[in-house]
Scaffold this active site. Structure first.
Site, mmCIF file in Angstrom:
data_model
loop_
_atom_site.group_PDB
_atom_site.id
_atom_site.type_symbol
_atom_site.label_atom_id
_atom_site.label_comp_id
_atom_site.label_asym_id
_atom_site.label_seq_id
_atom_site.Cartn_x
_atom_site.Cartn_y
_atom_site.Cartn_z
ATOM 1 N N GLU A 92 20.368 15.652 1.935
ATOM 2 C CA GLU A 92 19.679 16.345 3.026
ATOM 3 C C GLU A 92 20.460 17.540 3.579
ATOM 4 O OE1 GLU A 92 16.977 12.964 4.736
ATOM 5 O OE2 GLU A 92 16.526 14.906 3.865
ATOM 6 N N GLU A 119 15.615 7.657 -2.804
ATOM 7 C CA GLU A 119 15.355 6.716 -1.716
ATOM 8 C C GLU A 119 13.882 6.342 -1.792
ATOM 9 O OE1 GLU A 119 16.649 8.369 2.085
ATOM 10 O OE2 GLU A 119 18.511 9.070 1.182
HETATM 11 C C1 IPT Z 1 16.472 9.919 4.992
HETATM 12 C C2 IPT Z 1 17.956 9.954 4.751
HETATM 13 O O1 IPT Z 1 18.316 10.494 3.549
HETATM 14 C C3 IPT Z 1 18.610 8.653 4.904
HETATM 15 O O2 IPT Z 1 19.953 8.883 5.175
HETATM 16 C C4 IPT Z 1 17.936 7.854 5.929
HETATM 17 O O3 IPT Z 1 17.926 8.533 7.140
HETATM 18 C C5 IPT Z 1 16.568 7.567 5.496
HETATM 19 O O4 IPT Z 1 15.888 8.696 5.036
HETATM 20 C C6 IPT Z 1 15.781 6.869 6.544
HETATM 21 O O5 IPT Z 1 16.411 5.770 7.049
HETATM 22 S S1 IPT Z 1 16.144 10.737 6.484
HETATM 23 C C7 IPT Z 1 14.432 10.698 6.704
HETATM 24 C C8 IPT Z 1 14.138 11.269 8.030
HETATM 25 C C9 IPT Z 1 13.688 11.387 5.639
#
Ligand code: IPT
Length: 988
Positions: free
Chosen positions: A450, A522
């Site tokens: 990110e 993710e």
């Molecule tokens: C995204 C992040 O990469 C991760 O660190 C964590 O925040 C996760 O998703 C959610 O828990 S941030 C999200 C706002 C896309």
């Protein structure tokens, strides 16, 4: 003001990444006699900012009184009054970069050590394993150096400032720095020395690095080993002639793979123009080696010896390597030529009491728990871990995406092009590669998380590609900002999106466009009661070219143990330390609790990631005119390199839930990634029953590193078509408890049913919102982070959370008392404007003593309509579940129940619920009403009721993953229309 560096304020300068820090290298595994561990108690004084630190706090003899803290540890976890702070995207203080908050806690760590005998004539190097966020080192009142990157070690040469006897070491750690803007990960902001600190003794001329690349040549299976041994001549009288390095390679058992090779170390007098550095390169080819894979993690040992001009060996270093080949080709990520499945999770370092300070035992416990649930891949979200982690992954077998400690989320798209931060990007990524390059478990380098997509990414990608061409690159931001098909190919060899809808990955796979495989960096956000549709993801992944899996977000809740004024403890989330601004319980989104207790969804994870699958197929009729197509079991080995020998397969035939036959499933050899078809192992022609199910379970034949013999590895259940219906098998069982209500003996009158009920049957449309329905504690969070479910607000607007259910929908209930039991029938008409309700069903209360459960439905674990692929049908028993989630919410459902019993184990009484229509209902029984769970904000507020709250649902909304990702799929939502259901209550 900090001596020497104070006026320069490097912590406020994004361009200063280090002062006086030694080059990064692989951990060289020197013997304990060369290392003095400085872990343990340090004197620590905290100041309000680095500018407020007086010189006297840093120099002079180490104090002998005052506050002592444990290293490794976070001072934010050690009662210092400076507490953890949780934010996700937003920074904990105002920007813009590189602005820092006025209050910026700064810890001055002090301790002394005695230089061991014999060290004075050599080099002494200090190793600081991890300091959040930046640190400055002083020895005996002299400034030694300064380092950044909280998640990688920094090393400094202490030699010039050393004294014989007692030495006073000071490490000043500053909590927030200009570097914090690239450490803006979704986790607690902590502070302190959270990894080990030691000093090490080296000869002046020593091996300073041992870079190994161990490749598997796919054409002939040969192992190709390249070794570069780097020699440092620190402090010697100039690099002299006559130094040599002897390199050898052997099996773990000590058998030499080839003769050792001795090579002269080039020295600068030879020919400056052609001089390539003080290192030797050795190349080997081994015709027969065992490759490394996560399934079969064979390692070898490489040894380098430094040979002085007089022929003596003055230094040695060792590395463990594994031969394996990783590449991206034809839209596939190939390990040893095979498109492995990425059965992954994202893992943060986290411990409920120690914060970021995790021990080797913690790391191993995490890996064991992962492997027990068939997880075989980890993304080190979002920073390099202690190198012990990778050693374990090499040894035990785990694929790793190693991620650079770079996340500029709050300034997502600006810092990656901001020249002030160019060195930051490059040093973080390159130092990760320099430390971790020898680990076979690492199959991809990740450029961070990110942080937009900018020039710094391309610069870092260029550096890594040149330095280590053996591993493809992973960076989500590149294809996200530049396009999935051919965007950002400089920086990412994968399309690695986060939280894509299933249709999106399916479209990408089927499109055949581009040349990159898709692995979700993710997906399936495990916040609270979540991970809906995991099986739907995997159905598409396993059947669509170009898709190979992904990493579930995330491994562990980041709850922190907190003692409240009344002495009770809880696992705290953001805001519960008075931290502001904060993002609340968004920090609690793990598959396991902070204490490593698996949440119910882990069963579903284990199932979708199982190494072997069984499905029912109909074999083609034989050529000689087979009359019937015989049903066959298709067994698929989803491992790519190993067979199924470690597992024992057994089967059970269930007639109406009762096990009527069982046995061992005999199989021919199933090759890696092979499939065999075997006949259904039993004849069912003579088995009575309305429903027949065949379950197949695979368990470990022998205990292994992650589980004892007998551990359940994989399971599947298939439906068989009964030939003889009408005489339910359950009525034939010896267990009288399973008799149907109508035919069961000892049934008493309906008055008795009412007698044990504490609340009458009433319509229920509400469930305590799960985190995916909406953030009940943080109504504004969705707006802030741009994710989150909208159902909760919709339900609240319609009054579903507070109005009587009968006032919202048309509901006709009939109650028929047949003398022995009570039969209920319900007809519910959901109007169009209330489509997509949480649930449609009834609730009732039962006396507390009925606290044991037995049911024929899906189980044994909690399951929901879009998270029940792992829950087999059967007759299960259990107690009332404890609420498993950090923020109270709906829990405990069992789907597809044909009947359900509440048992008073003391008196042997039962209240039985037989489902009459449709075939099954979803049932839960707990000590909490939906309103109790809705109102509670934290686990310690929950007060169990003194009765059992039962829900029977004809329909229950799926869970989805909308807290970060797609909402519940259409097919798991509750459309408007008419719902009818009926059941019988009997006391037996
Ligand atoms: C995204 C992040 O990469 C991760 O660190 C964590 O925040 C996760 O998703 C959610 O828990 S941030 C999200 C706002 C896309």
């Amino acid at each position: 003001m900090l001596p020497v560096i104070g006026p320069l304020r490097p912590w406020a300068d994004p361009g200063t990444v280090a002062i006086g820090r030694r080059p990064q290298h692989v951990p060289l595994g020197r013997g304990a006699d060369q290392r003095l561990l400085l872990d343990g108690d340090w004197y620590v004084e905290l100041f309000g900012s680095p500018d407020a630190v007086p010189v006297e706090a840093v120099v002079g003899p180490t104090p002998t009184t005052g506050r002592r803290l444990t290293v490794p540890g976070n001072w934010t976890m050690q009662d210092t009054g400076d507490l953890p702070h949780y934010t996700n995207v937003q920074m904990p203080f105002a920007g813009p970069p590189p602005a820092l908050p006025e209050h910026n806690p700064t810890g001055v760590y002090r301790r002394s050590f005695r230089l061991p005998a014999g060290w004075k004539q050599r080099r002494t190097v200090l190793h600081v394993g991890g300091a959040e966020s930046v640190h400055a080192v002083y020895l005996n009142d002299e400034f030694i150096g300064y380092g950044t990157d909280s998640r990688l070690p920094s090393e400094y040469d202490l030699t010039p400032s050393l004294r014989t006897g007692r030495n006073d070491l000071t490490i000043v750690v500053v909590r927030y720095s200009a570097q914090s803007y690239v450490e803006d990960q979704d986790q607690w902001w902590m502070a302190g020395l959270h990894r080990s600190v030691w000093i090490e003794s080296l000869p002046h001329v020593h091996l300073s690095d041992l870079q190994c690349s161990a490749d598997l040549r796919l054409e002939d299976g040969a192992g190709v080993l390249g070794v570069r041994a780097v020699v440092a001549f620190d402090g010697a009288d100039g690099p002299g002639r006559g130094w040599q390095v002897r390199v050898s390679a052997e099996t773990m058992g000590g058998r030499r793979l080839a003769r050792s090779v001795t090579t002269k170390v080039p020295h600068r007098h030879a020919s400056p123009y052609l001089f390539t550095g003080h290192h030797v390169d050795v190349a080997y080819e081994f015709a027969s080696i065992e490759p490394w894979s996560a399934e079969s993690p064979t390692r070898y040992r490489v040894r380098a010896e430094l040979v002085a001009p007089d022929g003596s060996v003055t230094d040695t270093a060792e590395q463990l390597v594994g031969f394996r080949h990783v590449e991206v080709r034809d839209r596939q990520l190939l390990v040893n030529g095979q498109p492995i499945w990425v059965f992954g999770v994202n893992r943060h370092d986290h411990h409920p009491d120690r914060g970021k300070a995790v021990t080797p035992d913690d790391l191993r416990a995490d890996l064991e728990q992962m492997r027990r649930h068939n997880i075989t891949a980890v993304r080190t979200s979002h920073y390099p871990n202690d190198s012990t982690f990778y050693d374990l992954c090499d040894e035990l077998g785990m694929y790793v995406v190693d991620e650079a400690n770079i996340e500029s989320h709050a300034y997502n798209t600006s810092l990656c092009d901001d020249p002030r931060y160019a060195a930051t990007w490059l040093s973080r990524g390159s130092r990760m590669v320099q430390r971790d390059r020898n680990h076979p478990s690492i199959i991809l380098w990740s450029l961070g998380n990110e942080s937009g997509y900018g020039a710094h990414h391309d610069a870092l990608a260029g550096w890594i590609r040149r330095t280590d061409p053996s591993r493809p690159l992973h960076y989500e931001g590149a294809p996200f900002h530049a396009g999935w098909i051919d965007g950002g190919t400089n920086a990412s060899d994968l399309v690695c999106p986060m939280y894509p809808p299933i249709e999106a990955i399916e479209w990408y796979g089927k499109s055949g466009l581009g040349h990159r495989p898709l692995v979700m960096c993710e997906y399936s956000h495990a916040m609270g009661n979540s991970n809906g549709s995991l099986a739907d993801y995997w159905k598409v992944i396993t059947s669509t070219p170009g898709l190979q899996g992904g990493f579930i977000w995330e491994w562990k809740d980041h709850g922190l143990r907190q003692t409240l004024p009344d002495g009770t403890t809880r696992l705290a989330y953001g805001g519960q330390f008075g931290d502001s601004p904060n993002d609340g319980n968004f920090v609690a989104d793990g598959l396991v609790s902070a204490d490593l207790e698996p949440h119910p969804a882990m069963r579903e994870v284990a199932w979708v990631y199982r190494p072997v699958t069984v499905e029912l197929v109909t074999a083609a009729p034989g050529r000689s005119g087979g009359r019937r197509r015989a049903p066959m079991l298709r067994v698929t080995n989803r491992q790519w390199f190993t067979g199924l020998d470690p597992y024992r397969a057994t089967w059970e035939l269930l007639a109406d839930g009762v096990v009527v036959r069982s046995g061992r499933l005999d199989l021919p050899t199933v090759a890696p990634h092979g499939t065999v078809e075997v006949p259904v192992p039993c004849d069912t022609a003579d088995v009575d029953g309305d429903e027949l199910h065949l379950s197949v379970r695979w368990s470990l034949r022998r205990g292994c590193w992650y589980a004892p013999a007998g551990h359940l590895v994989a399971w599947d259940q298939v439906d068989l078509v009964p030939t003889r219906r009408g005489r339910p098998a359950r009525s034939r069982t010896a267990s009288g408890a399973s008799g149907s209500g109508a035919s069961g003996s000892g049934a008493s009158g309906s008055g008795d049913v009412d007698q044990v009920m504490t609340a009458p049957v009433s319509l229920a449309l509400w469930r305590a919102p799960v985190d995916n329905d909406g953030f009940k504690l943080m109504p504004d969070l969705s707006r802030r982070i741009g994710v989150g479910g909208g159902a909760l607000v919709r339900w609240q607007d319609a009054g579903v959370d507070r109005l009587a259910a009968d006032d919202l929908v048309e509901h006709v209930m009939t109650r028929r008392d047949d003398g022995r039991s009570v039969v209920y029938h319900h007809r519910v008409v959901v109007p169009e404007h209330l489509a997509d309700l949480p649930r449609i069903g009834v609730t009732l209360g039962v006396e507390s003593r009925f606290d044991q459960l037995r049911w024929f439905g899906r189980g044994p674990h909690e399951n929901y309509p879009d998270r029940n692929a792992s829950a087999m049908l059967g007759i299960w028993t259990g107690g009332l579940d404890d609420p498993p989630y950090l923020v109270p919410q709906e829990f405990g459902l069992r789907t597809d129940c044909r009947w359900f019993e509440l048992i008073d184990p003391v008196r042997g009484e039962r209240l039985r619920i037989d489902v009459l229509a449709p075939m099954a209902l979803h049932v839960s029984a707990s000590r909490f009403r939906a309103a109790d769970l809705t109102d509670a904000t934290t686990e310690t507020e929950l007060r169990p009721r003194n009765d059992v709250v039962v829900h029977l649902d004809v329909a229950h909304r799926g869970l989805g993953t909308a807290s970060c990702g797609p909402d519940v799929l259409e097919q798991y939502r509750l459309t408007a229309g008419t719902y009818e259901f009926g059941y019988r209550l009997t006391r037996v």
